[in-house]
Design a protein around this motif. Structure first.
Motif, PDB file in Angstrom:
ATOM      1  N   PRO A 100      72.158 -27.391   7.270  1.00  0.00           N
ATOM      2  CA  PRO A 100      70.847 -27.199   6.377  1.00  0.00           C
ATOM      3  C   PRO A 100      70.135 -26.404   7.366  1.00  0.00           C
ATOM      4  O   PRO A 100      70.095 -26.379   8.529  1.00  0.00           O
ATOM      5  N   CYS A 101      69.082 -25.469   6.779  1.00  0.00           N
ATOM      6  CA  CYS A 101      68.298 -24.696   7.494  1.00  0.00           C
ATOM      7  C   CYS A 101      67.125 -24.602   6.789  1.00  0.00           C
ATOM      8  O   CYS A 101      66.719 -24.748   5.508  1.00  0.00           O
ATOM      9  N   THR A 102      65.914 -24.726   7.699  1.00  0.00           N
ATOM     10  CA  THR A 102      64.572 -24.314   7.188  1.00  0.00           C
ATOM     11  C   THR A 102      64.001 -23.202   7.848  1.00  0.00           C
ATOM     12  O   THR A 102      64.099 -23.117   9.227  1.00  0.00           O
ATOM     13  N   VAL A 103      63.442 -22.455   7.096  1.00  0.00           N
ATOM     14  CA  VAL A 103      62.719 -21.133   7.416  1.00  0.00           C
ATOM     15  C   VAL A 103      61.352 -21.109   7.401  1.00  0.00           C
ATOM     16  O   VAL A 103      60.850 -21.202   6.136  1.00  0.00           O
ATOM     17  N   TYR A 104      60.733 -20.898   8.557  1.00  0.00           N
ATOM     18  CA  TYR A 104      59.182 -20.850   8.684  1.00  0.00           C
ATOM     19  C   TYR A 104      58.623 -19.304   8.482  1.00  0.00           C
ATOM     20  O   TYR A 104      59.365 -18.706   9.196  1.00  0.00           O
ATOM     21  N   VAL A 105      58.088 -18.989   7.429  1.00  0.00           N
ATOM     22  CA  VAL A 105      57.501 -17.788   7.379  1.00  0.00           C
ATOM     23  C   VAL A 105      55.928 -17.703   7.118  1.00  0.00           C
ATOM     24  O   VAL A 105      55.430 -18.475   6.837  1.00  0.00           O
ATOM     25  N   PRO A 106      55.401 -16.485   7.575  1.00  0.00           N
ATOM     26  CA  PRO A 106      53.962 -16.305   7.311  1.00  0.00           C
ATOM     27  C   PRO A 106      53.596 -16.359   5.837  1.00  0.00           C
ATOM     28  O   PRO A 106      54.469 -15.945   5.203  1.00  0.00           O
ATOM     29  N   GLU A 107      52.343 -16.927   5.383  1.00  0.00           N
ATOM     30  CA  GLU A 107      52.157 -16.747   3.878  1.00  0.00           C
ATOM     31  C   GLU A 107      52.340 -15.635   3.169  1.00  0.00           C
ATOM     32  O   GLU A 107      52.540 -15.495   2.275  1.00  0.00           O
ATOM     33  N   GLY A 108      52.047 -14.359   4.098  1.00  0.00           N
ATOM     34  CA  GLY A 108      52.048 -13.147   3.411  1.00  0.00           C
ATOM     35  C   GLY A 108      53.402 -12.392   3.285  1.00  0.00           C
ATOM     36  O   GLY A 108      53.269 -11.224   3.066  1.00  0.00           O
ATOM     37  N   THR A 109      54.330 -13.092   3.656  1.00  0.00           N
ATOM     38  CA  THR A 109      55.633 -12.494   3.883  1.00  0.00           C
ATOM     39  C   THR A 109      56.351 -12.024   2.560  1.00  0.00           C
ATOM     40  O   THR A 109      56.000 -12.626   1.373  1.00  0.00           O
ATOM     41  N   SER A 110      56.819 -10.828   2.405  1.00  0.00           N
ATOM     42  CA  SER A 110      57.343 -10.244   1.157  1.00  0.00           C
ATOM     43  C   SER A 110      58.110 -11.121   0.375  1.00  0.00           C
ATOM     44  O   SER A 110      58.868 -11.772   0.725  1.00  0.00           O
ATOM     45  N   PRO A 111      57.707 -10.974  -1.115  1.00  0.00           N
ATOM     46  CA  PRO A 111      58.349 -12.056  -1.846  1.00  0.00           C
ATOM     47  C   PRO A 111      60.087 -11.624  -1.984  1.00  0.00           C
ATOM     48  O   PRO A 111      60.695 -12.740  -2.204  1.00  0.00           O
ATOM     49  N   LYS A 112      60.213 -10.518  -1.856  1.00  0.00           N
ATOM     50  CA  LYS A 112      61.821 -10.088  -1.739  1.00  0.00           C
ATOM     51  C   LYS A 112      62.517 -10.702  -0.449  1.00  0.00           C
ATOM     52  O   LYS A 112      63.625 -11.495  -0.678  1.00  0.00           O
ATOM     53  N   LYS A 113      61.811 -10.784   0.724  1.00  0.00           N
ATOM     54  CA  LYS A 113      62.494 -11.590   1.571  1.00  0.00           C
ATOM     55  C   LYS A 113      62.536 -13.161   1.411  1.00  0.00           C
ATOM     56  O   LYS A 113      63.493 -13.620   1.979  1.00  0.00           O
ATOM     57  N   THR A 114      61.368 -13.691   0.930  1.00  0.00           N
ATOM     58  CA  THR A 114      61.446 -15.152   0.684  1.00  0.00           C
ATOM     59  C   THR A 114      62.518 -15.454  -0.333  1.00  0.00           C
ATOM     60  O   THR A 114      63.065 -16.419  -0.271  1.00  0.00           O
ATOM     61  N   GLU A 115      62.510 -14.625  -1.346  1.00  0.00           N
ATOM     62  CA  GLU A 115      63.842 -14.679  -2.512  1.00  0.00           C
ATOM     63  C   GLU A 115      65.227 -14.816  -1.699  1.00  0.00           C
ATOM     64  O   GLU A 115      66.083 -15.616  -2.094  1.00  0.00           O
ATOM     65  N   GLN A 116      65.418 -13.718  -0.902  1.00  0.00           N
ATOM     66  CA  GLN A 116      66.452 -13.866  -0.242  1.00  0.00           C
ATOM     67  C   GLN A 116      66.831 -14.901   0.660  1.00  0.00           C
ATOM     68  O   GLN A 116      67.983 -15.490   0.745  1.00  0.00           O
ATOM     69  N   ILE A 117      65.940 -15.504   1.353  1.00  0.00           N
ATOM     70  CA  ILE A 117      65.886 -16.697   2.504  1.00  0.00           C
ATOM     71  C   ILE A 117      66.574 -17.816   1.312  1.00  0.00           C
ATOM     72  O   ILE A 117      67.195 -18.705   1.751  1.00  0.00           O
TER      73      ILE A 117
END
Length: 178
Positions: A136-153
């Motif tokens: 199991p994995c949880t990734v924390y990102v800044p709120e302005g992270t690229s939607p493409k990157k968040t979709e990949q994660i």
């Protein structure tokens, strides 16, 4: 033997310890290891086509985890300059080399979950390799992270947490979660 080593204060700990940082200064661990020297470059040719072909020079000697990372082409640009085409890695990033090592170590330690902070590429790599390892994995990102990157994660099955603020706030949130 491979151990954790703190480059700031010299603290050492076994790699089987479930510590994510030095307990004295709270800084990140380095790995202290003596590579086992194999039979040279000719010994590599029959080995698997992944980063693990270099196991004699890595802090972990074997893995059951791989997505085929490594072995990206080196293309000559001039007589003295070449380009390494790491966009051909499984998650399109050189970060796969570190993520496969992290996932293998985490697999051996058996944590409840892996926590990472990222602005994109590292989070994608960690999510992909944790998925491969069944962690199991949880990734924390800044709120302005690229939607493409968040979709990949998220496509790799990781839980995504968007943190208000920038990179430092994200790192602090991930540390608090860890």
């Amino acid at each position: 033997m491979t151990i954790y080593y703190c480059p700031v204060d010299g603290t050492r700990s076994a790699t089987t310890a479930l510590t994510w940082c030095c307990p004295v200064c709270r800084g990140p661990w380095d790995l202290d290891f003596t590579p086992a020297r194999g039979g040279g470059m000719n010994a590599l040719s029959p080995r698997i086509d992944s980063l693990w072909r270099y196991k004699d020079f890595l802090p972990l000697d074997s893995s059951t985890i791989s997505l085929g990372e490594g072995r990206t082409p080196l293309v000559p640009l001039t007589d003295t300059v070449s380009a390494k085409l790491d966009y051909l890695m499984p998650t399109l990033s050189f970060k796969d080399r570190g993520a496969v090592m992290l996932a293998e170590l985490a697999r051996r330690l058996g944590p409840d979950r892996v926590v990472a902070d990222s602005t994109g590429n590292a989070g994608t790599s960690v999510a992909a390799y944790c998925a491969r390892a069944g962690l199991p994995c949880t990734v924390y990102v800044p709120e302005g992270t690229s939607p493409k990157k968040t979709e990949q994660i998220q496509a790799h099955g990781a839980r995504l947490v968007a943190v208000p603020g920038g990179r430092e706030a994200t790192a602090l949130a991930a540390r608090a979660a860890a």
